[in-house]
Design an enzyme around this catalytic site. Structure first.
Site, short mmCIF file in Angstrom:
data_model
loop_
_atom_site.label_atom_id
_atom_site.label_comp_id
_atom_site.label_asym_id
_atom_site.label_seq_id
_atom_site.Cartn_x
_atom_site.Cartn_y
_atom_site.Cartn_z
N TRP A 1 0.80 -1.22 0.00
CA TRP A 1 0.00 0.00 0.00
C TRP A 1 0.84 1.27 0.00
O TRP A 1 0.33 2.35 -0.28
CB TRP A 1 -0.92 0.03 1.24
N ASN A 2 2.14 1.18 0.33
CA ASN A 2 2.89 2.43 0.52
C ASN A 2 3.24 3.15 -0.79
O ASN A 2 3.43 4.36 -0.80
CB ASN A 2 4.13 2.22 1.40
N PRO B 1 -3.13 -6.18 -5.77
CA PRO B 1 -2.69 -4.99 -5.05
C PRO B 1 -3.10 -5.07 -3.59
O PRO B 1 -4.01 -5.83 -3.24
CB PRO B 1 -3.45 -3.86 -5.76
N ALA B 2 -2.47 -4.28 -2.74
CA ALA B 2 -2.81 -4.28 -1.32
C ALA B 2 -4.28 -3.92 -1.14
O ALA B 2 -4.81 -3.07 -1.87
CB ALA B 2 -1.94 -3.25 -0.60
N SER B 3 -4.94 -4.52 -0.15
CA SER B 3 -6.37 -4.25 0.03
C SER B 3 -6.62 -2.83 0.54
O SER B 3 -7.72 -2.31 0.42
CB SER B 3 -7.01 -5.28 0.95
N GLY C 1 6.92 -6.38 0.28
CA GLY C 1 6.21 -6.34 1.57
C GLY C 1 7.14 -6.77 2.69
O GLY C 1 8.36 -6.62 2.58
N SER C 2 6.57 -7.36 3.72
CA SER C 2 7.38 -7.66 4.90
C SER C 2 8.27 -8.89 4.69
O SER C 2 7.96 -9.78 3.88
CB SER C 2 6.46 -7.92 6.10
N GLU D 1 11.15 -7.99 -2.45
CA GLU D 1 11.63 -6.68 -2.00
C GLU D 1 11.03 -6.50 -0.61
O GLU D 1 9.83 -6.26 -0.47
CB GLU D 1 11.18 -5.62 -3.01
N LEU D 2 11.87 -6.69 0.40
CA LEU D 2 11.34 -6.87 1.76
C LEU D 2 11.72 -5.71 2.68
O LEU D 2 12.02 -4.62 2.23
CB LEU D 2 11.84 -8.21 2.30
N CYS E 1 10.24 1.39 2.42
CA CYS E 1 11.24 0.38 2.82
C CYS E 1 12.63 0.97 2.89
O CYS E 1 13.50 0.42 3.56
CB CYS E 1 11.25 -0.77 1.83
N GLU F 1 12.25 -1.91 11.87
CA GLU F 1 11.81 -0.83 11.00
C GLU F 1 10.58 -0.16 11.66
O GLU F 1 9.59 -0.84 11.95
CB GLU F 1 11.40 -1.51 9.70
N GLU G 1 14.80 -4.53 -9.15
CA GLU G 1 13.71 -3.95 -9.94
C GLU G 1 14.22 -2.67 -10.59
O GLU G 1 15.07 -1.98 -10.01
CB GLU G 1 12.51 -3.67 -9.04
C1 SIN Z 1 9.51 0.84 -1.07
O1 SIN Z 1 9.28 1.43 -0.03
O2 SIN Z 1 9.31 -0.38 -1.17
C2 SIN Z 1 10.00 1.50 -2.33
C3 SIN Z 1 10.54 2.84 -2.16
C4 SIN Z 1 11.08 3.42 -3.44
O3 SIN Z 1 10.80 2.95 -4.55
O4 SIN Z 1 11.81 4.38 -3.33
#
Ligand code: SIN
Length: 474
Positions: free
Chosen positions: A149-150, A174-176, A227-228, A249-250, A283, A378, A455
């Site tokens: 969701w972020n 996608p995130a709910s 995600g986590s 991507e954690l 993240c 985190e 990515e």
């Molecule tokens: C993320 O928080 O997973 C990605 C952050 C970013 O693309 O800069």
């Protein structure tokens, strides 16, 4: 034009499910819309559609694939204001930041529309006369993408764009919390002209069941998750049953080192950018500030002054820089981390309280003890935790003392130190005299328990292709 789309996207059609769930605006607590609450068996259907569409899309020529992907990019850019408003409503991020994300997210599509034309193989000098050795890259097949969701758009496009561009088909969950941005861009993908079944979006609350379907279904050849670490670990274990390729991507726990030779004003600017983007809910957000003794007080003073100026509020209002946390779980974690640090001896320089509802005051804590939760976990919130160090070796040891290794940042004006520290930090990405490092042309990803794969960049395409070796005998 109203770009709000509230139906799931399966096999080229927008469809309602049997049940629905509500999407809530974290800034106001109001319901924005209801979207289909699809099930694991709907997910299975979507995978079947993507599998049926695969040969058609795989065998579509590169020029057509590239142009269709490019058209999707153009439609997103043309509708960026509308998409940004949807994003702000469902994620809470300030409108200016949502607009930046739409552009950032779209840039992955633009990039991979081009990169698809360059999915090169190679010729290899043979060990025996008469042989010819060649490698080619081929699309991997049906891809499952699970996004958070972020970043309601960018985390989608940096998975889906390379997959579609190189000839894979996709099922996206996608995130709910933020399905509306995903559905808005699915509508634009439809308008761009992808054949039916090539791109599918399944919305639903059953993250566990849907994730398990993706990770265990034999037709899925690749699973890409952001995600986590906990969920990533479980998906990877489930995917082992069918030996799927995985990209993860954690979590992160990014350190930010300020050396005594740093330009402190620049360091404060980088700290604000790297800490308060999306209210600290990224993240790559800075989680631990390590500041050298000689500049500690001065840096803390300048940072506190800058943090006090940040405007907190509903992201749709003019000039807002810090929005709400996404939900109560997020808010509770922030509250726990601040309380724990203060109880263990940290000094509160500003903030430290809930402003209202899901809004938390931007906070600075000084002399945080290493035993605090915030040193290990985190926080995902607008908190700056300042730790002291004396020597470079000590700073590097503290920065690397974590199971995570996504991003790390540092400020120094000494070129020798810049090289030395960059090479010693255990992170997939290092920001040197900057607090922002993400873009479509560079490889984004972590080491240690922060993930697998990259990515964006030219490497981002490799994640969705298989390398095949051809050996021609004499
Ligand atoms: C993320 O928080 O997973 C990605 C952050 C970013 O693309 O800069």
């Amino acid at each position: 034009m109203d770009r709000m789309q509230t139906m799931a996207y399966l096999n080229g059609k927008f469809t309602k499910g049997k049940k629905a769930f509500e999407v809530i605006n974290p800034a106001t607590g109001e319901t924005i819309a209801s979207v289909p609450d699809l099930t694991r068996s709907d997910c299975r259907k979507a995978i079947d559609y993507a599998h049926a569409a695969w040969p058609i899309w795989r065998d579509t020529d590169t020029t057509t694939r590239s142009r269709t992907v490019r058209k999707w990019y153009e439609l997103i850019v043309a509708n960026k204001q509308e998409i940004a408003r949807i994003m702000t409503q469902e994620s809470g991020k300030p409108l200016a930041e949502s607009l930046t994300e739409v552009e950032y997210g779209a840039s992955f599509i633009e990039w991979f529309a081009e990169e698809a034309k360059r999915a090169y193989g190679e010729t290899i000098p043979p060990p025996k006369n008469g042989q010819r050795l060649i490698t080619i890259r081929q699309p991997i097949g049906v891809v499952a993408a699970i996004t958070p969701w972020n970043f309601p758009l960018a985390m989608i496009t940096r998975k889906v764009a390379p997959a579609l561009a190189c000839g894979c088909t996709v099922v996206l969950r996608p995130a709910s919390q933020t399905p509306l941005t995903a559905l808005a861009v699915a509508k634009l993908a439809h308008e761009a002209g992808f054949p039916q079944g090539v791109f599918n979006v399944v919305t639903g609350k059953d993250s566990k069941g849907m994730g398990e379907e993706f990770a265990t279904n034999e037709l899925i050849r690749k699973i890409s998750f952001t995600g986590s670490t906990e969920v990533g670990r479980s998906l990877m274990a489930q995917a082992a049953g069918t030996i799927k390729k995985v990209s993860l991507e954690l979590g992160g726990n990014a350190p930010f080192l300020v050396f005594d030779d740093a330009d402190l004003d620049a360091a404060v600017e980088g700290a604000i950018a790297g800490k308060f983007r999306n209210s600290g809910q990224t993240c790559v957000s800075i989680n631990r500030f390590y500041v050298q003794d000689a500049v500690f007080e001065n840096f803390a003073k300048k940072l506190t002054a800058a943090v006090k100026k940040l405007k907190v509020g509903n992201g749709l209002e003019e000039g807002i820089q810090v929005g709400p946390l996404i939900n109560n779980d997020g808010l509770n974690k922030v509250k726990t981390h601040v309380k724990d640090a203060i109880e263990k001896g940290a000094t509160l320089l500003t903030g430290g309280k809930v402003k209202k509802n899901l809004f938390y005051q931007p906070t600075v804590l000084a002399d945080v003890p290493m035993s605090s939760f915030i040193a290990r976990e985190e926080t995902f919130g607008p908190i700056c935790a300042l730790f002291r160090f004396t020597t470079e070796d000590e700073a590097i040891a503290m920065a690397n003392d974590t199971e995570f290794g996504l991003a790390a940042y540092f400020y120094s004006t000494n070129i020798n130190r810049c090289w030395r520290v960059s090479e010693q930090l255990e992170a997939g990405m290092v920001g040197i005299n900057t607090g922002l490092l993400s873009n479509a042309v560079a490889p984004f990803g972590g080491i240690k328990q922060s993930g697998i794969g990259r990515e964006g960049s030219k490497h981002g395409l490799d994640e969705y292709t298989e390398l095949k070796y051809l050996c021609f005998g004499s």
